[in-house]
Design a protein around this motif. Structure first.
Motif, PDB file in Angstrom:
ATOM      1  N   GLY A 145      -0.935  -1.309  -0.500  1.00  0.00           N
ATOM      2  CA  GLY A 145      -0.889  -0.850   0.892  1.00  0.00           C
ATOM      3  C   GLY A 145       0.506  -0.733   1.489  1.00  0.00           C
ATOM      4  O   GLY A 145       0.662  -0.696   2.708  1.00  0.00           O
ATOM      5  N   GLY A 165      -2.647   9.702  -4.365  1.00  0.00           N
ATOM      6  CA  GLY A 165      -2.742   8.496  -3.536  1.00  0.00           C
ATOM      7  C   GLY A 165      -1.849   7.389  -4.051  1.00  0.00           C
ATOM      8  O   GLY A 165      -2.175   6.207  -3.992  1.00  0.00           O
ATOM      9  N   HIS A 224       3.556   1.116  -9.021  1.00  0.00           N
ATOM     10  CA  HIS A 224       3.042   1.278 -10.381  1.00  0.00           C
ATOM     11  C   HIS A 224       4.080   0.865 -11.408  1.00  0.00           C
ATOM     12  O   HIS A 224       5.271   1.144 -11.244  1.00  0.00           O
ATOM     13  N   THR A 282      -1.608  -7.444   3.305  1.00  0.00           N
ATOM     14  CA  THR A 282      -2.311  -6.250   3.798  1.00  0.00           C
ATOM     15  C   THR A 282      -3.787  -6.299   3.423  1.00  0.00           C
ATOM     16  O   THR A 282      -4.230  -7.196   2.690  1.00  0.00           O
ATOM     17  N   ARG A 283      -4.494  -5.274   3.887  1.00  0.00           N
ATOM     18  CA  ARG A 283      -5.925  -5.147   3.606  1.00  0.00           C
ATOM     19  C   ARG A 283      -6.654  -6.428   4.043  1.00  0.00           C
ATOM     20  O   ARG A 283      -7.635  -6.845   3.408  1.00  0.00           O
ATOM     21  N   ASP A 295      -8.444  -6.708   6.448  1.00  0.00           N
ATOM     22  CA  ASP A 295      -9.807  -6.388   6.906  1.00  0.00           C
ATOM     23  C   ASP A 295     -10.802  -6.470   5.758  1.00  0.00           C
ATOM     24  O   ASP A 295     -12.008  -6.484   5.979  1.00  0.00           O
TER      25      ASP A 295
HETATM   26  N1  LIG Z   1      -9.115  -1.225   4.064  1.00  0.00           N
HETATM   27  C1  LIG Z   1      -7.821  -1.090   3.924  1.00  0.00           C
HETATM   28  N2  LIG Z   1      -7.367  -0.223   3.044  1.00  0.00           N
HETATM   29  C2  LIG Z   1      -6.016  -0.111   2.900  1.00  0.00           C
HETATM   30  C3  LIG Z   1      -5.124  -0.886   3.662  1.00  0.00           C
HETATM   31  N3  LIG Z   1      -3.868  -0.559   3.278  1.00  0.00           N
HETATM   32  C4  LIG Z   1      -3.978   0.373   2.323  1.00  0.00           C
HETATM   33  N4  LIG Z   1      -5.264   0.657   2.089  1.00  0.00           N
HETATM   34  C5  LIG Z   1      -5.722   1.581   1.082  1.00  0.00           C
HETATM   35  O1  LIG Z   1      -5.260   1.191  -0.191  1.00  0.00           O
HETATM   36  C6  LIG Z   1      -4.937   2.321  -0.995  1.00  0.00           C
HETATM   37  C7  LIG Z   1      -3.525   2.225  -1.451  1.00  0.00           C
HETATM   38  O2  LIG Z   1      -2.655   2.220  -0.336  1.00  0.00           O
HETATM   39  P1  LIG Z   1      -1.153   2.699  -0.442  1.00  0.00           P
HETATM   40  O3  LIG Z   1      -0.559   2.480   0.911  1.00  0.00           O
HETATM   41  O4  LIG Z   1      -1.019   4.002  -1.051  1.00  0.00           O
HETATM   42  O5  LIG Z   1      -0.634   1.603  -1.447  1.00  0.00           O
HETATM   43  P2  LIG Z   1       0.831   1.485  -2.010  1.00  0.00           P
HETATM   44  O6  LIG Z   1       1.163   0.047  -2.079  1.00  0.00           O
HETATM   45  O7  LIG Z   1       1.743   2.329  -1.254  1.00  0.00           O
HETATM   46  O8  LIG Z   1       0.649   2.015  -3.480  1.00  0.00           O
HETATM   47  P3  LIG Z   1       1.834   2.524  -4.470  1.00  0.00           P
HETATM   48  O9  LIG Z   1       2.824   3.181  -3.633  1.00  0.00           O
HETATM   49  O10 LIG Z   1       1.220   3.436  -5.447  1.00  0.00           O
HETATM   50  O11 LIG Z   1       2.345   1.307  -5.097  1.00  0.00           O
HETATM   51  C8  LIG Z   1      -5.218   3.524  -0.116  1.00  0.00           C
HETATM   52  O12 LIG Z   1      -6.444   4.026  -0.434  1.00  0.00           O
HETATM   53  C9  LIG Z   1      -5.205   2.966   1.281  1.00  0.00           C
HETATM   54  O13 LIG Z   1      -6.022   3.688   2.153  1.00  0.00           O
HETATM   55  C10 LIG Z   1      -5.654  -1.804   4.590  1.00  0.00           C
HETATM   56  O14 LIG Z   1      -4.956  -2.534   5.281  1.00  0.00           O
HETATM   57  N5  LIG Z   1      -7.035  -1.872   4.688  1.00  0.00           N
END
Ligand SMILES: Nc1nc2c(ncn2[C@@H]2O[C@H](COP(=O)(O)OP(=O)(O)OP(=O)(O)O)[C@@H](O)[C@H]2O)c(=O)[nH]1
Ligand SMILES: [Mg+2]
Length: 594
Positions: free
Chosen positions: A13, A36, A62, A113-114, A116
């Protein structure tokens, strides 16, 4: 402005959080949005409650893209570590944290994060424990949801507190802008971006680009999307370069204040992490935005020599990171101890070097550098990252007085050189008794000195430099046979100073052309013409005698008054004319000039 890099496992996230905080899209590429997933670095910024600005460098999580992540965090001194509440601590959480630790990043925040989707408690506890064991120490933690926006105000406040802790940037330091992106803007040409960690940039400034012969010039500057005439650290900057083709530079290059950095492909470093003996023979060195393959040669238990596949502008004290790309393993951080280390040719040299390195800690040490290098230009030391002040300044950096030009020397070594020079000059005088001293350049070679001015600075009385040679200043230094001959001339002619020895008498005395030359250069004889020599005081005596004559006087009157022959009188008067002691009138008579 302050700059923070994200860190954390894939899909935890990071980009969602940056997007929620800034309203900007950090995933710049269509492919990233389609998949994504962040592939390359992203950039976004926002205003904090305090009114300050935070700029994010958003990195990919990644495992395949760890090199891109490292290029993003390399030049950035603060990190926002992101861990998903529902997944917890994962392999790239660990690898990213190991990288931050290796680079010595000391300022950071944890965002869970996440939140929720799961209770953030366990992930927070684990991540805080892992982080506490690194250079970051205990960091504040905030639970957030990029989806609902919960925790974002607390995270913004925490970012403000982090900004207040960061050390003030060194605005007077030279610029070393590690390029993280380069692209072409139609109508403007090449643009590079980077995090300016120290110093200032202005439109019109010249900068140095490693590997380019010509300096490059700043045609335009942007920071956070706005055109600027100047930018001061800390800042994200986009630099438009005049006349520099796009293929001349890219990620891993650096734009530099001209003349302030030493480019090196050989460094001795101290390891923090795996022991030297456990390192593979080849690794990748990450520093700034650069990633360069290196060959590793262990020296001590925690010191190694690195041979870089291409030169980089490195300074003593720089932090960098060694990684094994094959094993996905951060071997550890390195601290640069020496950017111009000596070759290790002789047997035992490596062991001796290990002992030297054991004493170094990467802090610039002027006295130590002089002791080890013995002789170096002040500018050379500055380019290695060792500040030198050549005038004493209260509370200023270490002060050193140049021995010549901007050359600095270890005092003991300089003293020994002076003694060696005296010995060399004496030896040369024994082997070449008729030469008027040892040529400066021959001395430079014998003493293995890089610059003539050093030889000149080492010459002390009674030695002196005359006509490019170093010799004794007085006639005492004449070779003994010549000195003896001069003494006999003085004994025989002292009471008739204007009688010159005849040619056959000179031969009897052993005074050939070379011996006469040596005596004349030493000031022991005065040469009026070939084979016509007088004692050196004869000139002053002659002027006194001639001044006693009725003025003007003829050649014949002069010859009689001086009790000499035309052989001496003609060249003697001509010499006096040249020196301005006498003046020749149109009728060939002369007067003494008073
Ligand atoms: N429910 C929920 N989903 C989240 C949250 N943050 C991110 N996501 C979901 O998690 C997935 C990955 O989120 P990204 O923000 O792309 O994750 P990232 O850390 O940037 O991933 P990389 O850049 O590939 O390392 C996506 O589908 C987002 O919608 C959150 O706080 N709550
Ligand atoms: Mg992302």
């Amino acid at each position: 402005m302050f700059v923070v890099a994200t860190a954390g496992h894939v899909d935890h996230g990071k980009s969602t959080l940056v997007r929620a905080l800034t309203g900007m899209e950090p995933d710049r590429w269509a492919e990233e949005r389609r998949r994504g997933m962040t592939i390359d670095l992203g950039f976004a910024w926002t205003t904090l409650p305090s009114g300050g600005t935070v700029a994010f460098v958003d990195v990919p999580g990644h495992e395949r893209f760890v090199p891109n992540m490292l290029a993003g965090v390399g030049p950035v001194p603060a990190a926002l570590i992101v861990v998903a509440a529902d997944e917890g601590w994962m392999p790239q959480s660990a690898e990213h944290l190991a990288a931050l630790d290796a680079l010595g990043v000391a300022y950071g925040l944890l965002a869970v994060t996440r939140a929720d989707l799961a209770d953030p408690g366990p992930a927070t506890a684990r991540a805080r424990a892992e982080i506490a064991a690194t250079s970051l120490g205990a960091v504040p933690a905030v639970a957030v949801s990029g989806l609902t926006g919960a925790g974002l105000p607390q995270l913004r406040a925490a970012l403000d507190r982090l900004a207040a802790q960061l050390p003030a940037p060194a605005l007077d330091d030279p610029v070393r802008l590690w390029v993280d992106r380069s692209f072409t803007v139609r109508g403007s040409g090449t643009v590079v971006t980077g995090t300016l960690g120290a110093g200032r940039l202005r439109v019109g400034d010249e900068l140095e680009l490693a590997g380019a012969d010509e300096p490059v010039r700043i045609r335009g500057l942007h920071s956070l999307g706005e055109a600027r005439t100047d930018a001061a650290a800390v800042a994200r900057v986009a630099v438009n370069l005049r006349g520099t083709p796009r293929d001349r530079l890219g990620r891993g290059d650096a734009l530099l204040t001209p003349g302030r950095f030493h480019h090196t492909d050989l460094v001795d470093v101290r390891l923090a992490g795996d022991p030297a003996a456990d390192l593979p023979a080849t690794l990748t060195l990450h520093v700034g935005s650069a990633a360069v393959p290196v060959r590793v040669r262990p020296l001590g238990p925690d010191t190694v020599r690195l041979r870089l596949a291409r030169p980089l502008p490195l300074l003593v004290g720089d932090r960098a990171l060694l990684r094994d790309p094959g094993r996905h393993h951060v071997s550890g951080g390195v601290r640069v101890l020496d950017v111009a280390p000596p070759p290790l040719g002789r047997r035992g040299a490596a062991a001796a070097r290990a002992q030297v390195l054991a004493e170094l800690d990467g802090r610039p040490d002027l006295a130590g550098e002089l002791r080890r290098r013995r002789l170096i230009r002040a500018g050379g030391l500055v380019r290695m990252g060792v500040p030198v002040q050549v005038e004493p300044v209260q509370d200023g950096p270490a002060y050193a007085e140049p021995v010549a030009g901007d050359w600095l020397a270890d005092p003991g070594y300089w003293r020994r050189l002076g003694e060696q020079l005296t010995e060399e000059v004496a030896r040369h005088a024994r082997e070449h008794p008729l030469e008027p001293g040892m040529p400066v350049d021959a001395l430079r070679q014998r003493l293995a000195l890089p610059d003539r001015v050093l030889v000149e600075a080492l010459v002390r009385p009674p030695l002196r430099i005359h006509a490019g040679r170093v010799g004794a200043a007085s006639a005492d230094a004449l070779p003994e046979p010549v000195a003896r001959a001069v003494r006999r001339v003085r004994a025989e002619y002292g009471d008739r100073p204007f009688r010159a020895p005849e040619a056959d008498r000179l031969v009897d005395l052993g005074l050939g052309p070379r011996e006469i030359g040596a005596a004349v250069r030493a000031g022991a004889l005065l040469r009026l013409a070939d084979n016509v020599v007088l004692l050196p005081d004869a000139l002053d005596d002659a002027v006194r005698v001639l001044a006693g004559l009725p003025q003007p006087f003829t050649l014949s009157a002069a010859r009689q008054a001086l009790d000499t022959t035309r052989r001496v009188a003609v060249p003697l008067l001509e010499l006096l004319d040249r020196r301005g002691a006498t003046r020749r009138l149109p009728d060939d008579a002369r007067i003494v000039v008073t």
